[in-house]
Design a protein around this motif. Structure first.
Motif, PDB file in Angstrom:
ATOM      1  N   ALA A   3      16.464  24.331  20.481  1.00 51.22           N
ATOM      2  CA  ALA A   3      17.296  24.120  19.307  1.00 51.22           C
ATOM      3  C   ALA A   3      16.433  23.798  18.102  1.00 51.22           C
ATOM      4  O   ALA A   3      15.327  23.296  18.221  1.00 51.22           O
ATOM      5  CB  ALA A   3      18.281  22.974  19.568  1.00 51.22           C
ATOM      6  N   LEU A   4      16.962  24.080  16.913  1.00 47.28           N
ATOM      7  CA  LEU A   4      16.239  23.784  15.695  1.00 47.28           C
ATOM      8  C   LEU A   4      16.120  22.282  15.520  1.00 47.28           C
ATOM      9  O   LEU A   4      17.094  21.544  15.619  1.00 47.28           O
ATOM     10  CB  LEU A   4      16.973  24.377  14.492  1.00 47.28           C
ATOM     11  N   ALA A   5      14.919  21.825  15.264  1.00 48.38           N
ATOM     12  CA  ALA A   5      14.667  20.400  15.084  1.00 48.38           C
ATOM     13  C   ALA A   5      14.477  20.101  13.616  1.00 48.38           C
ATOM     14  O   ALA A   5      14.481  20.976  12.763  1.00 48.38           O
ATOM     15  CB  ALA A   5      13.410  20.008  15.852  1.00 48.38           C
ATOM     16  N   ALA A   6      14.305  18.802  13.325  1.00 49.64           N
ATOM     17  CA  ALA A   6      13.911  18.414  11.981  1.00 49.64           C
ATOM     18  C   ALA A   6      12.621  19.152  11.643  1.00 49.64           C
ATOM     19  O   ALA A   6      11.650  19.087  12.386  1.00 49.64           O
ATOM     20  CB  ALA A   6      13.700  16.910  11.918  1.00 49.64           C
ATOM     21  N   PRO A   7      12.584  19.895  10.517  1.00 51.30           N
ATOM     22  CA  PRO A   7      11.437  20.759  10.255  1.00 51.30           C
ATOM     23  C   PRO A   7      10.112  20.027  10.150  1.00 51.30           C
ATOM     24  O   PRO A   7       9.095  20.538  10.582  1.00 51.30           O
ATOM     25  CB  PRO A   7      11.815  21.416   8.918  1.00 51.30           C
ATOM     26  N   HIS A   8      10.076  18.866   9.543  1.00 53.90           N
ATOM     27  CA  HIS A   8       8.824  18.122   9.445  1.00 53.90           C
ATOM     28  C   HIS A   8       8.962  16.864  10.284  1.00 53.90           C
ATOM     29  O   HIS A   8      10.053  16.490  10.698  1.00 53.90           O
ATOM     30  CB  HIS A   8       8.526  17.788   7.986  1.00 53.90           C
ATOM     31  N   SER A   9       7.872  16.199  10.550  1.00 49.61           N
ATOM     32  CA  SER A   9       7.895  15.110  11.521  1.00 49.61           C
ATOM     33  C   SER A   9       8.844  13.992  11.110  1.00 49.61           C
ATOM     34  O   SER A   9       8.712  13.413  10.042  1.00 49.61           O
ATOM     35  CB  SER A   9       6.490  14.545  11.720  1.00 49.61           C
ATOM     36  N   ALA A  10       9.809  13.722  11.978  1.00 53.63           N
ATOM     37  CA  ALA A  10      10.681  12.568  11.787  1.00 53.63           C
ATOM     38  C   ALA A  10      10.123  11.357  12.510  1.00 53.63           C
ATOM     39  O   ALA A  10      10.787  10.330  12.609  1.00 53.63           O
ATOM     40  CB  ALA A  10      12.082  12.889  12.306  1.00 53.63           C
ATOM     41  N   PHE A  11       8.912  11.476  13.006  1.00 50.31           N
ATOM     42  CA  PHE A  11       8.319  10.440  13.845  1.00 50.31           C
ATOM     43  C   PHE A  11       7.024   9.936  13.224  1.00 50.31           C
ATOM     44  O   PHE A  11       6.046   9.677  13.894  1.00 50.31           O
ATOM     45  CB  PHE A  11       8.061  10.980  15.255  1.00 50.31           C
ATOM     46  N   ALA A  12       7.011   9.815  11.902  1.00 43.98           N
ATOM     47  CA  ALA A  12       5.797   9.372  11.223  1.00 43.98           C
ATOM     48  C   ALA A  12       5.449   7.943  11.608  1.00 43.98           C
ATOM     49  O   ALA A  12       6.328   7.098  11.798  1.00 43.98           O
ATOM     50  CB  ALA A  12       5.980   9.477   9.716  1.00 43.98           C
ATOM     51  N   GLN A  13       4.162   7.705  11.733  1.00 44.90           N
ATOM     52  CA  GLN A  13       3.679   6.363  11.997  1.00 44.90           C
ATOM     53  C   GLN A  13       3.926   5.505  10.773  1.00 44.90           C
ATOM     54  O   GLN A  13       3.979   5.989   9.643  1.00 44.90           O
ATOM     55  CB  GLN A  13       2.185   6.430  12.303  1.00 44.90           C
ATOM     56  N   VAL A 349       7.917  19.785  18.858  1.00 43.64           N
ATOM     57  CA  VAL A 349       6.471  19.845  18.935  1.00 43.64           C
ATOM     58  C   VAL A 349       5.935  21.206  18.481  1.00 43.64           C
ATOM     59  O   VAL A 349       6.611  22.221  18.575  1.00 43.64           O
ATOM     60  CB  VAL A 349       6.019  19.520  20.377  1.00 43.64           C
ATOM     61  N   GLY A 350       4.717  21.235  17.975  1.00 38.94           N
ATOM     62  CA  GLY A 350       4.053  22.473  17.606  1.00 38.94           C
ATOM     63  C   GLY A 350       4.238  22.834  16.149  1.00 38.94           C
ATOM     64  O   GLY A 350       4.896  22.140  15.370  1.00 38.94           O
ATOM     65  N   ALA A 351       3.620  23.965  15.760  1.00 40.34           N
ATOM     66  CA  ALA A 351       3.643  24.423  14.374  1.00 40.34           C
ATOM     67  C   ALA A 351       4.999  25.013  14.005  1.00 40.34           C
ATOM     68  O   ALA A 351       5.599  25.754  14.785  1.00 40.34           O
ATOM     69  CB  ALA A 351       2.547  25.463  14.155  1.00 40.34           C
ATOM     70  N   ARG A 352       5.469  24.653  12.812  1.00 41.22           N
ATOM     71  CA  ARG A 352       6.656  25.269  12.214  1.00 41.22           C
ATOM     72  C   ARG A 352       7.801  25.401  13.216  1.00 41.22           C
ATOM     73  O   ARG A 352       8.231  26.515  13.558  1.00 41.22           O
ATOM     74  CB  ARG A 352       6.287  26.637  11.636  1.00 41.22           C
ATOM     75  N   PRO A 353       8.337  24.287  13.707  1.00 41.33           N
ATOM     76  CA  PRO A 353       9.412  24.381  14.706  1.00 41.33           C
ATOM     77  C   PRO A 353      10.669  25.068  14.175  1.00 41.33           C
ATOM     78  O   PRO A 353      11.507  25.492  14.972  1.00 41.33           O
ATOM     79  CB  PRO A 353       9.680  22.921  15.086  1.00 41.33           C
ATOM     80  N   TRP A 354      10.776  25.202  12.866  1.00 42.93           N
ATOM     81  CA  TRP A 354      11.896  25.934  12.276  1.00 42.93           C
ATOM     82  C   TRP A 354      11.649  27.444  12.258  1.00 42.93           C
ATOM     83  O   TRP A 354      12.544  28.228  11.948  1.00 42.93           O
ATOM     84  CB  TRP A 354      12.125  25.450  10.839  1.00 42.93           C
ATOM     85  N   ASP A 355      10.424  27.874  12.571  1.00 42.94           N
ATOM     86  CA  ASP A 355      10.014  29.271  12.415  1.00 42.94           C
ATOM     87  C   ASP A 355       8.926  29.555  13.448  1.00 42.94           C
ATOM     88  O   ASP A 355       7.794  29.865  13.122  1.00 42.94           O
ATOM     89  CB  ASP A 355       9.497  29.472  10.985  1.00 42.94           C
ATOM     90  N   ARG A 356       9.278  29.462  14.716  1.00 43.78           N
ATOM     91  CA  ARG A 356       8.271  29.477  15.775  1.00 43.78           C
ATOM     92  C   ARG A 356       7.678  30.865  15.993  1.00 43.78           C
ATOM     93  O   ARG A 356       8.358  31.884  15.851  1.00 43.78           O
ATOM     94  CB  ARG A 356       8.882  28.993  17.088  1.00 43.78           C
ATOM     95  N   ALA A 357       6.398  30.866  16.381  1.00 39.28           N
ATOM     96  CA  ALA A 357       5.721  32.098  16.773  1.00 39.28           C
ATOM     97  C   ALA A 357       6.123  32.458  18.200  1.00 39.28           C
ATOM     98  O   ALA A 357       6.458  31.586  19.013  1.00 39.28           O
ATOM     99  CB  ALA A 357       4.212  31.915  16.688  1.00 39.28           C
ATOM    100  N   TYR A 411      12.767  25.072   4.639  1.00 36.33           N
ATOM    101  CA  TYR A 411      11.372  25.497   4.685  1.00 36.33           C
ATOM    102  C   TYR A 411      11.263  27.013   4.663  1.00 36.33           C
ATOM    103  O   TYR A 411      12.204  27.711   5.065  1.00 36.33           O
ATOM    104  CB  TYR A 411      10.698  24.966   5.953  1.00 36.33           C
ATOM    105  N   PRO A 412      10.122  27.545   4.232  1.00 36.66           N
ATOM    106  CA  PRO A 412       9.930  29.001   4.272  1.00 36.66           C
ATOM    107  C   PRO A 412      10.133  29.558   5.680  1.00 36.66           C
ATOM    108  O   PRO A 412       9.542  29.075   6.640  1.00 36.66           O
ATOM    109  CB  PRO A 412       8.472  29.172   3.829  1.00 36.66           C
ATOM    110  N   GLY A 413      11.004  30.552   5.782  1.00 37.37           N
ATOM    111  CA  GLY A 413      11.261  31.194   7.067  1.00 37.37           C
ATOM    112  C   GLY A 413      12.167  30.414   7.990  1.00 37.37           C
ATOM    113  O   GLY A 413      12.264  30.749   9.175  1.00 37.37           O
ATOM    114  N   GLN A 414      12.866  29.405   7.485  1.00 38.22           N
ATOM    115  CA  GLN A 414      13.656  28.552   8.377  1.00 38.22           C
ATOM    116  C   GLN A 414      14.827  29.313   8.979  1.00 38.22           C
ATOM    117  O   GLN A 414      15.567  29.999   8.287  1.00 38.22           O
ATOM    118  CB  GLN A 414      14.168  27.324   7.618  1.00 38.22           C
TER     119      GLN A 414
END
Length: 435
Positions: A3-13, A349-357, A411-414
């Motif tokens: 499923a589509l997640a929050a595009p940028h980290s919602a788990f910032a330190q 997890v991983g790069a661009r979870p809104w626009d995965r490779a 985000y681009p490509g979301q």
């Protein structure tokens, strides 16, 4: 489905070890060439506080070379690239500077047809005596050495304080995918499918919400005297070792041993098709002692049955010293219970979870389905990607430059909804047609 997640980290330190180049000048990457004007290499080599954005998307082919980052105060914002984002192939990144943030890049090193034992041995990513570093939402695949490491010299200076100052320290790995380290490829030592090396005397090394998948060993390997915090990571299909600690007398001869430290909270290890039966979560090798704090960690076999938490390789006097409380601060981290981590983690997890490779989708689906295995060559899973080059201007006013997030929230490509890699036949069947 993912499923589509929050595009940028919602788990910032609560407090990252650096803000990188935030607030500095904007440098635009306008070419996929490996070097020259407008390239990522040129932006990396520029001096001064800077944020690197992308007006081009596609593959940067390093041609069996390594990008070296020496200049400090740098932010690389892969989230700004047009779809499909930025993928680096046939190479890796060695970070030798300080105060660097890297987000939303894919690095796919690969053997590139090099003969077995032929000395092509690049990491996908490694720090080299770097400090104050954040690596988040990146995907590291097909390394010949490690996929994602914190390294540097073992002994620089006259005492432990100087050793630790002279190697990598204060490095945060957050929401990364480190997968399919190549086993019997071109590394001169032979089998070398490795996840992460945390080298001797490194300190302040944090792994928060990462996935290691299909690596023979080192998820991670913590070396002598290093200090590591592991929170809410998943290790899937480790081969012969998962987390392991090893202070080797052969490497420390003439130096006093230093006790290593690992704090592990809310992590999950699940065996896969390549995992040897009965593999422990943590194994101890070498001569040095390890101080160990463990809370809410899970290790299961392929069928969900409990597996051992502790083991050892080597008949030595080394001890695991159980700590009564965390050896590193847990303040500022959102900690998910291990029993609910897997579903939560795979979606972000991983790069661009809104626009995965496609390869990220494949690996994450295999983790979810209990499939996949350790591989020797990237060709076994389809080889290097070849997406078409894309272009789109980066418009400063459309972005919050302090956080490198789009003001629109898009985000681009979301993409909306679940992301799958479907064959033409599958697509037709999902639409109710036949083929």
């Amino acid at each position: 489905m993912l499923a589509l997640a929050a595009p940028h980290s919602a788990f910032a330190q609560a407090k990252d070890p650096t803000s990188g180049g935030d607030g500095g000048r904007i440098i635009r990457v306008t070419t996929l060439a490996k070097d020259g004007p407008g390239s990522l290499k040129a932006a990396i080599e520029a001096k001064g506080k800077r944020t690197v954005v992308f007006e081009v998307g596609g593959v940067i082919d390093l041609g069996r070379s390594v990008l070296e980052i020496d200049e400090p105060y740098l932010t690389i914002a892969g989230q700004t690239a047009p779809s499909p984002g930025i993928t680096i192939v046939r190479g890796g990144i060695d970070l030798k500077g300080h105060d660097v943030k890297i987000s939303h890049l894919r690095v796919m090193t690969g053997a590139d047809g090099q003969p077995h034992l032929s000395n092509w041995e690049a990491d996908a990513f490694s720090t080299v005596a770097a400090h104050n570093v954040v690596i988040e939402h990146c995907s590291f695949l097909w390394a010949i050495d490690e996929n994602m490491s914190a390294s540097g010299p073992r002994f620089t200076g006259k005492d432990v304080k100087e050793w630790r100052a002279g190697t990598s320290h204060d490095v945060l790995f957050r929401e990364n995918l480190a997968a399919e380290g190549l086993a019997n490829a071109s590394h001169p030592k032979g089998e070398h499918s490795k996840g992460s090396l945390v080298h001797d005397n490194t300190t302040g090394i944090v792994f928060y919400r990462n996935v290691w998948a299909h690596n023979m060993e080192r998820s991670p390997l913590v070396k002598g005297g290093a200090q590591v915090l592991m929170i809410n990571n998943m290790i899937y299909d480790p081969g012969h070792r998962a987390v392991h600690y090893n202070l080797m007398n052969l490497e420390w001869a003439g130096h006093p041993y230093v006790t290593g430290e690992i704090t592990a909270v809310g992590n999950v290890m699940r065996a896969g098709n390549s995992t040897v039966p009965g593999l422990p979560f943590l194994t101890l090798g070498g001569d040095g002692d390890l101080a160990w704090f463990s809370k809410d960690n899970i290790n299961v076999d392929r069928w969900g049955n409990p597996a051992p938490m502790l083991g050892r390789y080597g008949v030595t006097k080394a001890k695991v010293i159980e700590a009564p409380q965390p050896l590193a601060s847990l303040d500022g981290y959102r900690i998910t219970p291990a029993a609910t981590l897997e579903t939560d983690l795979l979606s972000t997890v991983g790069a661009r979870p809104w626009d995965r490779a496609p390869d990220d989708i494949r690996v994450l689906f295999f983790v979810a389905e209990g499939r996949g295995e350790i591989i020797d060559d990237e060709k076994l899973v389809g080889g290097y990607p070849h997406p078409a080059e894309t272009r789109a201007a980066f418009v400063d006013k459309d972005w919050n430059l302090a956080t490198m997030t789009p003001k629109s929230g898009v985000y681009p490509g979301q993409h909306a909804g679940a992301q799958e890699k479907l064959s033409e036949r599958d697509k037709a069947m999902r639409q109710g047609g036949t083929q």
